[in-house]
Scaffold this motif. Structure first.
Motif, mmCIF file in Angstrom:
data_model
loop_
_atom_site.group_PDB
_atom_site.id
_atom_site.type_symbol
_atom_site.label_atom_id
_atom_site.label_comp_id
_atom_site.label_asym_id
_atom_site.label_seq_id
_atom_site.Cartn_x
_atom_site.Cartn_y
_atom_site.Cartn_z
ATOM 1 N N LYS A 1 -5.746 10.217 9.348
ATOM 2 C CA LYS A 1 -6.660 10.423 8.219
ATOM 3 C C LYS A 1 -5.999 10.135 6.871
ATOM 4 N N SER A 2 -4.695 10.244 6.820
ATOM 5 C CA SER A 2 -4.003 10.016 5.552
ATOM 6 C C SER A 2 -2.579 9.547 5.822
ATOM 7 N N VAL B 1 0.863 -1.186 0.000
ATOM 8 C CA VAL B 1 0.000 0.000 0.000
ATOM 9 C C VAL B 1 0.898 1.234 0.000
ATOM 10 N N LEU B 2 0.796 2.034 -1.059
ATOM 11 C CA LEU B 2 1.643 3.234 -1.167
ATOM 12 C C LEU B 2 1.061 4.411 -0.395
ATOM 13 N N ARG B 3 -0.235 4.649 -0.612
ATOM 14 C CA ARG B 3 -0.885 5.813 0.007
ATOM 15 C C ARG B 3 -2.314 5.436 0.367
ATOM 16 N N ILE B 4 -2.833 6.067 1.417
ATOM 17 C CA ILE B 4 -4.210 5.806 1.829
ATOM 18 C C ILE B 4 -4.790 7.071 2.459
ATOM 19 N N ILE B 5 -6.046 7.340 2.154
ATOM 20 C CA ILE B 5 -6.767 8.484 2.726
ATOM 21 C C ILE B 5 -8.121 7.964 3.204
ATOM 22 N N VAL B 6 -8.526 8.301 4.439
ATOM 23 C CA VAL B 6 -9.863 7.931 4.918
ATOM 24 C C VAL B 6 -10.674 9.197 5.154
#
Length: 499
Positions: free
Chosen positions: A230-231, A169-174
């Protein structure tokens, strides 16, 4: 459950299906061929292949639908070992059916040209990364994830652990949009996104709730500015965190998200999409895919933390030295002070998870000079006095109390539960209230205020450090929900940070 395959010879042939009989033997010798049993009647080729894809390329498939069985041939013995090893600890569930995975005693699969096998080969060509143009198969390496039926909160770290099974997983935003908890998640390639979507779409994170709905995003990349709850950009550990209440890092917090506890109360008997005991790592800047695509897929088991899982329906605590601040760890529904032992009380929480949190965090804490003792009660609920029977006001119902913090499903308050500490987190502060007002308020009860700090970018929140943990507990009881004017009631909780 037998480990043995149900096969005759060392080469499985599509024509052999009528001749198969039980050949039960000891633990399977590693082989590239995997035997899958107890499949649902309406199983599809795509669903069977998706069981193997996270671990490597699937090179052949033999479906025995009449026997509810199938054989998968992986591209290497290592991939097959990873697959069997993973599913020996995490039973796969396909549409509420537990499925059994083991080594076959075949070393390879040979299939014929029957219509059934042609269908299987077509599915393989459509899904296998070695035969497919990933730009066609996966429109994007970015997935949009919607969590439906959000009865319990889902954190960024939980999603990262779940999705890292299928690639880095490179990047994640919730975020929350249209009252739905959503996430955007970026992989390095479309194949990983495709595999994750195939395996996880429609699965439940917890028993009977928090259902994943996954689609490809129109975005081709995510732009992350902060690394916080959050990110997260795992390629940029140098990014600032920004000011926000930190996400959970205290291990005891994990019990709030434990499938074992959660399933015990509202969803007894429900089947489980993910393993019953796995680990959320504390917030960190690594979310690696484990070798062979094997990854930790779950949330921490209560037993691992030293807290025994509560039996179904156990949500009543016996508290010695009455303890009003128990509402920090859940919603108090009813309280009964014992007639003959007025220093003791029964407290009924909203569910067993909240009872566990209150007991684990508050037992042994000092309140008004006495050490609290908290145990599980034999009672399953606190009974209100029958009509016409007075009990001198010793029993009260708080089910409609305005002090409840967790009424809203998926409340962000779940992710800000920490053990008692000398530092308190304050929120919902109106613009007209300044530092001196709050210091004066908290010292008015005779407590010592050691330090105070507004959040840099949001003056609605602040940290205040009291003279001791006991003073902080008493201040929380005194000032949570305190009316600060302008229709603002102060929210007080324990902080994991100090000033």
């Amino acid at each position: 459950v037998s480990n043995g395959p149900y096969i005759m010879s060392t080469t499985a042939n599509g024509n052999d299906s009528k001749k198969f009989k039980g050949d039960i033997r000891g633990p399977g010798v590693p082989s590239r061929v995997i035997h899958i049993r107890k499949l649902p009647n309406d199983i599809t080729e795509t669903e069977v292949i998706s069981l193997g894809l996270p671990f490597g390329d699937v090179t052949n498939l033999l479906m025995l639908k009449a026997k509810n069985q199938a054989f998968l041939e992986m591209n290497s013995e290592e991939a097959a070992q990873n697959m069997v090893g993973y599913y020996s600890t995490v039973m796969p569930i396909i549409r509420h059916h537990p499925v059994y995975v083991q080594f076959s005693n075949h070393k390879e699969l040979k299939t014929d040209n029957s219509p059934n096998q042609e269908r299987a080969q077509a599915a393989l060509r459509a899904l296998s990364t070695s035969h497919v143009d990933t730009t066609v198969a996966a429109p994007s390496s970015v997935l949009r994830v919607v969590v439906e039926n959000l009865v319990y909160p889902v954190s960024l770290d939980a999603l990262c652990q779940i999705f890292s099974k299928f690639g880095t997983v490179l990047r994640i935003i919730v975020f929350t949009k249209n009252s739905q908890f959503q996430a955007l998640l970026q992989y390095p390639d479309g194949a990983s996104a495709q595999a994750a979507k195939l395996s996880l779409d429609g699965q439940n994170i917890y028993n009977g709730c928090c259902t994943l709905r996954i689609s490809f995003s129109k975005l081709t990349s995510l732009n992350v500015k902060y690394n916080n709850e959050k990110s997260r950009d795992f390629t940029r550990p140098d990014l600032p965190s920004g000011d926000s209440q930190p996400t959970m890092e205290h291990p005891a917090m994990a019990t709030a998200f434990t499938p074992g506890i959660i399933s015990a109360s509202p969803y007894a008997g429900a089947t489980h999409a993910f393993p019953p005991a796995f680990t959320i790592q504390p917030a960190s800047l690594t979310c690696p895919a484990l070798p062979g695509g094997l990854a930790s897929l779950s949330l921490p088991g209560a037993t691992r933390l030293g807290f025994p899982p509560l039996p179904a329906g156990v949500c009543v605590l016996l508290i010695s030295n009455l303890n009003p601040e128990v509402g920090v760890y859940g919603d108090v529904m009813r309280v009964k002070i014992l007639f003959n032992k007025k220093e003791n009380a029964l407290v009924q929480m909203s569910d067993s998870t909240q009872a566990q949190l209150a007991m684990s965090h508050l037992s042994g804490q000092q309140l008004h000079g006495k050490s609290l003792r908290i145990t599980l009660s034999k009672h399953t609920s606190v009974q209100l006095p029958r009509e016409g029977h007075e009990d001198q006001g010793l029993t009260k119902d708080y089910s409609n109390s305005p002090l409840h913090r967790f009424k809203k499903p998926g409340s962000k308050n779940y992710s800000n539960i920490f053990p008692p500490s000398a530092t308190l987190h304050l929120s919902n502060i109106p613009p007209s209230v300044v530092e001196d007002d709050l210091k004066m308020l908290f010292s008015s009860s005779g407590a010592t205020v050691k330090a105070f700090k507004f959040f840099q970018k949001d003056h609605k929140m602040a940290l205040i450090q009291m003279g001791s943990v006991e003073e902080a507990i008493e201040s929380l009881i005194e000032f949570h929900n305190h009316d600060l004017g302008e229709n603002h009631h102060l929210r007080v909780s324990f902080s994991k940070s100090s000033i």
